[in-house]
Enzyme design. Sequence first.
Site, PDB file in Angstrom:
ATOM      1  CG  HIS A 151      -0.431   0.126   2.523  1.00  0.00           C
ATOM      2  ND1 HIS A 151      -0.192   1.349   3.129  1.00  0.00           N
ATOM      3  CD2 HIS A 151      -0.082  -0.804   3.444  1.00  0.00           C
ATOM      4  CE1 HIS A 151       0.267   1.159   4.353  1.00  0.00           C
ATOM      5  NE2 HIS A 151       0.353  -0.142   4.565  1.00  0.00           N
ATOM      6  CG  ASP A 201       2.593   0.656   7.896  1.00  0.00           C
ATOM      7  OD1 ASP A 201       2.294   0.010   6.879  1.00  0.00           O
ATOM      8  OD2 ASP A 201       1.805   0.852   8.837  1.00  0.00           O
ATOM      9  CD  GLU A 222      -2.849  -1.087   5.500  1.00  0.00           C
ATOM     10  OE1 GLU A 222      -2.689  -2.127   6.167  1.00  0.00           O
ATOM     11  OE2 GLU A 222      -2.533   0.039   5.937  1.00  0.00           O
ATOM     12  CD  GLU A 223      -1.466   2.784   7.575  1.00  0.00           C
ATOM     13  OE1 GLU A 223      -2.135   2.366   8.543  1.00  0.00           O
ATOM     14  OE2 GLU A 223      -0.288   2.448   7.388  1.00  0.00           O
ATOM     15  CG  HIS A 262       1.051   3.740  12.341  1.00  0.00           C
ATOM     16  ND1 HIS A 262      -0.311   3.546  12.480  1.00  0.00           N
ATOM     17  CD2 HIS A 262       1.416   3.010  11.265  1.00  0.00           C
ATOM     18  CE1 HIS A 262      -0.734   2.733  11.531  1.00  0.00           C
ATOM     19  NE2 HIS A 262       0.302   2.382  10.782  1.00  0.00           N
TER      20      HIS A 262
END
Length: 341
Positions: A60, A170, A198-199, A309
């Site tokens: 992603h 990520d 995606e998140e 994150h």
Amino acid sequence: MLLKQLTEAMGPSGFEDEVRNLLREQLSDKVDHMYTDVLGNLFAEKHSDKTGPRVMLDAHMDEVGMMIVHAEDNGLLRFRPLGGIDPRVLVSKPVRIGSEKRYGVIGSKPIHLQTMEERKKPLRMDQLYIDIGAQSKDEALAHIQLGDVAVFATEYAEIGERAAKAKSFDDRVGCSIVAEAMERQWQIPVTGVFTVQEEIGLRGATAAAYRINPDIAIAVEGTVCFDVVDAPSHGQSTVLGKGPALTVQDGQTLADARFLEFLIATAEKHNIPWQLRRVKGGSNDFGAIHKVREGIVGGAISVPVRYIHAPAQIISLDDYQASLQLVCAAITEIQEGRWNA
């Protein structure tokens, strides 16, 4: 270096344009066909005319970020998160905002002015703001529009012993690995898919998997790594430097035991270090992919990411290379007929 470019690009959920453009430029002359869908997923097809199992490699493009939702009379900007962000890691962090990437700093009430009760409690998101140096609401809105997005202003750098720090590992590690895998020659149809959103709910992957309808799908992801001081062995989700992590269970998936065994056997055969992802929280695009249509077999290969994150994250470059090796070894084993569903 593609990984550096990808991590430094701006691409929060729903605003992945810069990341998509980098990947399109990287792969345009290395695959047979590239296109996007209405959501913004980028598809890179290779050898679609060949016979054999159709493989989908997924990563992603989006990262966690912030959206500007209000400007105060004094020029400070209020925001809300895009994706899962812990407000405790935000105070004093620099950010870049909007298409012009204007700098700002996340601020809060100084500790000198907090009461004893306030000091005992972590700051909430609604107690934070972004300061761009504006003196008034009008001045702030002359440079920033409501709805603009912000990301952490962190530059990529290699540090320590075969490690790197950046924002958005990520899942820019996954994007870089899938891009490298798509540059190689295969004897079966392989589609690299770089997904959006995606998140905020695995949204792009759902549409992408439905469109491709692959026989096998592998999601390549950055995953949580908690191996620091005072982390008990049973609480270490992954360990930096121990190789790619393979999922047994997460918030959206129970691993297909057959494919997990196939990945482990492949890693062992090719002398690739590997570990199990020992935490059930969180998920990745495969959580959506495997439920599309009649169901899709496959799994996830994840690069451990410390401080995921957060404004600054750390990976092992050896884990990155081992993850790429495992992705390519799995495709090799599949095209040689050693995977039987």
